[in-house]
Design a protein around this motif. Sequence first.
Motif: not given
Length: 445
Positions: A218, A222-225, A380, A382-383, A410, A415
């Motif tokens: 993606r 960088h993602w936060r969940g 989710w 933060t991206r 990602t 994800p």
Amino acid sequence: MIDVHDRIMVAFAGDGAGEGALSWGQQDIWHAMVRQESWLPNGAWGPLPPGTTLDDVADRLRYLMSRFPTARTRLILGAGGPRQVVSSAGEIALDVVDAGGQDPAELAEELRLRLQDAPYDFERDWPVRMAVVRHDGELTHLVAVMCHLVTDGFGAQVLLEELDKRPETPVPDLQPLEQARWQASPGGARHNGMALRHWESILREMPLRRYPESADQRSPRHWRGEFRSPALSLALRSITARTGVASAPVLLAVFAVALARVTGPDPVVVRPMVNNRFRPGLDRVVCMLAQYGLCRLDVAGISFAEAFDRARRSALSTYKHAYYDPAALDDLVARVAGERPGLQLPCYFNDRRDDAATAGAPVPSTAEVAAAAGGGEFVWTTRQDVPFEPLIVHVDEVTGATQAIVFMDTHVVAPGDAEALLRGLEAVAVEAALDPDAPTGVAAP
């Protein structure tokens, strides 16, 4: 933009001044800051007791800065890497912001975010930022933000306790400057050598690939969940009571099984955070002391009960060898990776729960655990393109639930796989709570 309406300068003075190399714990968090392009601030806010005066808050800030040498520590950045400078005295700003017609609590949260997002100069700024919210002439909320170089989570608990109790006992001798001196000694070199031998033995034997190829890269990458699960909290308490294995290795085993179900390879290799405060003289030091260890767990073809016992035994070795020179470890990893192309370091796992949060709570019945299963909620949050590590999972105990937070790239972990990993924590824990003798469901390679 939030306007500062008053600013007072708070003078402080304390012991432990000097200059020297960073300790291992400081080096570790510094490397993380460089990788993540962040000063990794930890911020919080809370209500002030009615009648709190500005002098009261200034006295609290003065005590914090005077008592703890790491709060008076700045860096010298050079070609040879950072060095630390602990000052004997100085002044620090305390800001006062009027809420006006805004809700004071909402303003406190805005102020926390502003203090965290403001640029930070490691060489000139103090690593503590503090402000108060004022409403109709009364101070209502305190906001504080600290650079992660001040302390880890366990040291923060000591800091908050001493801020409230104001003990007259001296601060511990083994502050970071003294830690760094011992670490550079022959004794420190021997300890580091043993730790690196433990790491090398695992690095040379672990599966080369830790994660399946991400089929869902993606942008932002960088993602936060977050996953919040009442069932996970109940199940962990039930397992601990039924098996007699402590909560930390139980959760480590649950995480290993969930990770193996998503990523496939066994044995599972994880980098759990180790607080290192069981070492002599370090339990009450307010500093960055925690480091990530390296743990190998075989969870395939066995029962949950056996997995918990293996995690208990493996954790002891992991804790023993989680105090090391990060620069020497980087050299070791680079050397082994050169000899084993495709080697990936495993994911980080940080169990931040405080057992006191659930102490004295009744042991849940299997019926209660089963009834709560499947009730976890994932979102989710933060991206961003500012990097995290490829995969980090933090676990906290919150009101009525256990919360797992994932930070991931990602382009490394899809994800869907990251979400499946956190939901898998609940599923694995519930299965084990209902029947510890059931198989882990991880097939032998």
